[in-house]
Design a protein around this motif. Structure first.
Motif, PDB file in Angstrom:
ATOM      1  N   ASN A  15      66.455  30.727  38.971  1.00 46.22           N
ATOM      2  CA  ASN A  15      66.617  30.440  37.759  1.00 46.22           C
ATOM      3  C   ASN A  15      66.248  28.887  37.668  1.00 46.22           C
ATOM      4  OD1 ASN A  15      67.681  33.164  37.083  1.00 46.22           O
ATOM      5  ND2 ASN A  15      70.148  32.684  38.057  1.00 46.22           N
ATOM      6  N   ASP A  16      66.269  27.814  38.990  1.00 46.19           N
ATOM      7  CA  ASP A  16      66.536  26.903  38.211  1.00 46.19           C
ATOM      8  C   ASP A  16      64.928  26.722  38.843  1.00 46.19           C
ATOM      9  OD1 ASP A  16      68.841  26.138  39.041  1.00 46.19           O
ATOM     10  OD2 ASP A  16      69.332  25.648  41.271  1.00 46.19           O
ATOM     11  N   CYS A  17      64.115  28.066  39.179  1.00 46.20           N
ATOM     12  CA  CYS A  17      62.846  27.145  39.408  1.00 46.20           C
ATOM     13  C   CYS A  17      61.981  27.564  37.412  1.00 46.20           C
ATOM     14  CB  CYS A  17      62.007  28.659  40.047  1.00 46.20           C
ATOM     15  SG  CYS A  17      62.271  28.143  41.543  1.00 46.20           S
ATOM     16  N   TRP A  18      62.842  28.534  37.192  1.00 46.00           N
ATOM     17  CA  TRP A  18      62.445  28.521  35.816  1.00 46.00           C
ATOM     18  C   TRP A  18      62.793  27.973  34.842  1.00 46.00           C
ATOM     19  CZ3 TRP A  18      59.174  30.945  32.597  1.00 46.00           C
ATOM     20  CH2 TRP A  18      59.731  30.917  31.145  1.00 46.00           C
ATOM     21  N   LYS A  19      63.357  27.211  35.019  1.00 47.80           N
ATOM     22  CA  LYS A  19      64.585  26.164  34.050  1.00 47.80           C
ATOM     23  C   LYS A  19      63.675  24.882  34.738  1.00 47.80           C
ATOM     24  CE  LYS A  19      69.508  27.331  34.050  1.00 47.80           C
ATOM     25  NZ  LYS A  19      70.640  26.319  35.000  1.00 47.80           N
ATOM     26  N   LEU A  20      63.068  24.214  35.471  1.00 46.11           N
ATOM     27  CA  LEU A  20      61.877  23.452  35.772  1.00 46.11           C
ATOM     28  C   LEU A  20      60.761  23.984  34.879  1.00 46.11           C
ATOM     29  CD1 LEU A  20      61.408  20.938  36.685  1.00 46.11           C
ATOM     30  CD2 LEU A  20      60.937  22.141  39.434  1.00 46.11           C
ATOM     31  N   PHE A  21      60.644  25.028  35.308  1.00 46.27           N
ATOM     32  CA  PHE A  21      59.017  25.125  34.779  1.00 46.27           C
ATOM     33  C   PHE A  21      59.016  25.223  33.493  1.00 46.27           C
ATOM     34  CE2 PHE A  21      56.067  28.477  33.223  1.00 46.27           C
ATOM     35  CZ  PHE A  21      54.520  28.318  33.565  1.00 46.27           C
ATOM     36  N   ASP A  38      56.797  35.158  29.456  1.00 49.04           N
ATOM     37  CA  ASP A  38      56.113  37.253  30.900  1.00 49.04           C
ATOM     38  C   ASP A  38      55.497  36.150  31.686  1.00 49.04           C
ATOM     39  OD1 ASP A  38      58.395  38.093  29.630  1.00 49.04           O
ATOM     40  OD2 ASP A  38      56.829  39.454  27.759  1.00 49.04           O
ATOM     41  N   ILE A  39      54.424  35.623  31.000  1.00 51.16           N
ATOM     42  CA  ILE A  39      53.217  35.086  32.144  1.00 51.16           C
ATOM     43  C   ILE A  39      53.825  34.018  33.291  1.00 51.16           C
ATOM     44  CG2 ILE A  39      51.531  34.406  33.077  1.00 51.16           C
ATOM     45  CD1 ILE A  39      50.346  35.491  29.797  1.00 51.16           C
ATOM     46  N   GLY A  40      54.568  33.405  32.566  1.00 53.66           N
ATOM     47  CA  GLY A  40      55.458  32.014  33.534  1.00 53.66           C
ATOM     48  C   GLY A  40      56.353  32.129  34.064  1.00 53.66           C
ATOM     49  N   LYS A  41      56.885  33.833  33.701  1.00 53.14           N
ATOM     50  CA  LYS A  41      57.826  34.536  34.644  1.00 53.14           C
ATOM     51  C   LYS A  41      57.038  34.600  35.977  1.00 53.14           C
ATOM     52  CE  LYS A  41      62.072  34.702  31.275  1.00 53.14           C
ATOM     53  NZ  LYS A  41      62.847  35.996  30.703  1.00 53.14           N
ATOM     54  N   GLU A  42      56.233  34.920  36.128  1.00 50.29           N
ATOM     55  CA  GLU A  42      55.508  36.189  36.790  1.00 50.29           C
ATOM     56  C   GLU A  42      55.152  34.635  37.574  1.00 50.29           C
ATOM     57  OE1 GLU A  42      54.701  39.530  38.014  1.00 50.29           O
ATOM     58  OE2 GLU A  42      56.439  39.862  36.106  1.00 50.29           O
ATOM     59  N   ILE A  43      54.235  33.810  36.820  1.00 53.20           N
ATOM     60  CA  ILE A  43      53.519  31.834  37.776  1.00 53.20           C
ATOM     61  C   ILE A  43      55.160  31.502  39.064  1.00 53.20           C
ATOM     62  CG2 ILE A  43      53.184  29.883  37.289  1.00 53.20           C
ATOM     63  CD1 ILE A  43      51.433  31.138  35.363  1.00 53.20           C
ATOM     64  N   VAL A  44      55.933  32.121  37.900  1.00 57.19           N
ATOM     65  CA  VAL A  44      57.138  30.886  38.895  1.00 57.19           C
ATOM     66  C   VAL A  44      57.560  32.252  40.055  1.00 57.19           C
ATOM     67  CG1 VAL A  44      60.277  30.996  38.853  1.00 57.19           C
ATOM     68  CG2 VAL A  44      58.460  30.071  36.766  1.00 57.19           C
ATOM     69  N   LYS A  45      57.578  33.676  40.151  1.00 57.40           N
ATOM     70  CA  LYS A  45      57.469  33.767  41.052  1.00 57.40           C
ATOM     71  C   LYS A  45      56.921  33.588  42.433  1.00 57.40           C
ATOM     72  CE  LYS A  45      59.947  38.138  38.342  1.00 57.40           C
ATOM     73  NZ  LYS A  45      59.559  39.310  37.774  1.00 57.40           N
ATOM     74  N   CYS A  47      55.689  30.810  43.196  1.00 57.52           N
ATOM     75  CA  CYS A  47      55.578  29.846  42.976  1.00 57.52           C
ATOM     76  C   CYS A  47      56.326  30.109  44.579  1.00 57.52           C
ATOM     77  CB  CYS A  47      56.081  29.126  42.381  1.00 57.52           C
ATOM     78  SG  CYS A  47      54.714  27.972  41.405  1.00 57.52           S
ATOM     79  N   GLY A  48      57.061  30.911  45.136  1.00 59.42           N
ATOM     80  CA  GLY A  48      58.810  30.950  46.215  1.00 59.42           C
ATOM     81  C   GLY A  48      59.264  29.638  46.397  1.00 59.42           C
ATOM     82  N   GLY A  49      59.859  28.689  45.130  1.00 59.69           N
ATOM     83  CA  GLY A  49      60.504  28.138  45.282  1.00 59.69           C
ATOM     84  C   GLY A  49      60.555  26.919  45.083  1.00 59.69           C
ATOM     85  N   VAL A  50      58.871  26.666  45.087  1.00 64.93           N
ATOM     86  CA  VAL A  50      58.396  24.927  45.926  1.00 64.93           C
ATOM     87  C   VAL A  50      58.501  24.558  44.513  1.00 64.93           C
ATOM     88  CG1 VAL A  50      57.177  23.949  47.091  1.00 64.93           C
ATOM     89  CG2 VAL A  50      57.764  25.960  48.374  1.00 64.93           C
ATOM     90  N   PRO A  51      59.929  23.324  44.610  1.00 71.15           N
ATOM     91  CA  PRO A  51      59.513  22.729  43.361  1.00 71.15           C
ATOM     92  C   PRO A  51      58.701  22.296  42.582  1.00 71.15           C
ATOM     93  CG  PRO A  51      61.251  22.141  45.257  1.00 71.15           C
ATOM     94  CD  PRO A  51      60.606  22.816  45.653  1.00 71.15           C
ATOM     95  N   LEU A  52      57.112  21.234  43.623  1.00 68.68           N
ATOM     96  CA  LEU A  52      56.032  20.380  43.746  1.00 68.68           C
ATOM     97  C   LEU A  52      54.743  21.575  43.041  1.00 68.68           C
ATOM     98  CD1 LEU A  52      54.511  18.394  44.043  1.00 68.68           C
ATOM     99  CD2 LEU A  52      53.806  18.737  45.885  1.00 68.68           C
ATOM    100  N   ALA A  53      55.133  22.536  43.055  1.00 64.26           N
ATOM    101  CA  ALA A  53      53.668  24.191  42.764  1.00 64.26           C
ATOM    102  C   ALA A  53      54.320  23.637  41.346  1.00 64.26           C
ATOM    103  CB  ALA A  53      54.315  25.124  44.006  1.00 64.26           C
ATOM    104  N   ILE A  54      55.741  24.925  40.864  1.00 58.38           N
ATOM    105  CA  ILE A  54      56.311  23.934  40.119  1.00 58.38           C
ATOM    106  C   ILE A  54      56.183  23.598  38.617  1.00 58.38           C
ATOM    107  CG2 ILE A  54      58.581  24.915  38.570  1.00 58.38           C
ATOM    108  CD1 ILE A  54      59.526  26.765  40.908  1.00 58.38           C
ATOM    109  N   ILE A  55      56.655  22.083  39.811  1.00 52.21           N
ATOM    110  CA  ILE A  55      56.145  21.149  38.158  1.00 52.21           C
ATOM    111  C   ILE A  55      54.239  21.040  38.439  1.00 52.21           C
ATOM    112  CG2 ILE A  55      55.951  18.623  38.656  1.00 52.21           C
ATOM    113  CD1 ILE A  55      58.459  18.813  39.593  1.00 52.21           C
TER     114      ILE A  55
END
Length: 82
Positions: A15-21, A38-45, A47-55
């Motif tokens: 949830n935090d990853c999705w908010k950040l993305f 939908d695509i963004g949520k797959e990308i977030v998954k 990223c494995g919870g790594v904030p730098l990748a998500i940003i």
């Protein structure tokens, strides 16, 4: 002079990853297209919870509204690196 032990940062929750993305990719006043969400949520998954990748990925996609570009990022082998 001594050294300090490194502080290990925990990975973010989905949830935090999705908010950040979402904040980076869509901005505050931008319309969220359902197909991009939908695509963004797959990308977030992936990223494995790594904030730098998500940003980084959210910032990369912030000015892009072409579904194919988002799919290209989602299918990229870059997301499968450890």
């Amino acid at each position: 002079m001594g050294t300090m032990r490194p502080y290990e940062l925990p990975i973010l929750s989905y949830n935090d990853c999705w908010k950040l993305f979402k904040q980076r990719a869509f901005g505050a006043n931008e319309e969220e297209l359902p197909e991009l969400v939908d695509i963004g949520k797959e990308i977030v998954k992936k990223c494995g919870g790594v904030p730098l990748a998500i940003i980084a990925l959210g910032s990369l996609l912030c000015s892009e509204r072409d579904v194919q570009q988002w799919l290209n990022i989602n299918k990229s082998k870059l997301l499968s690196l450890q």
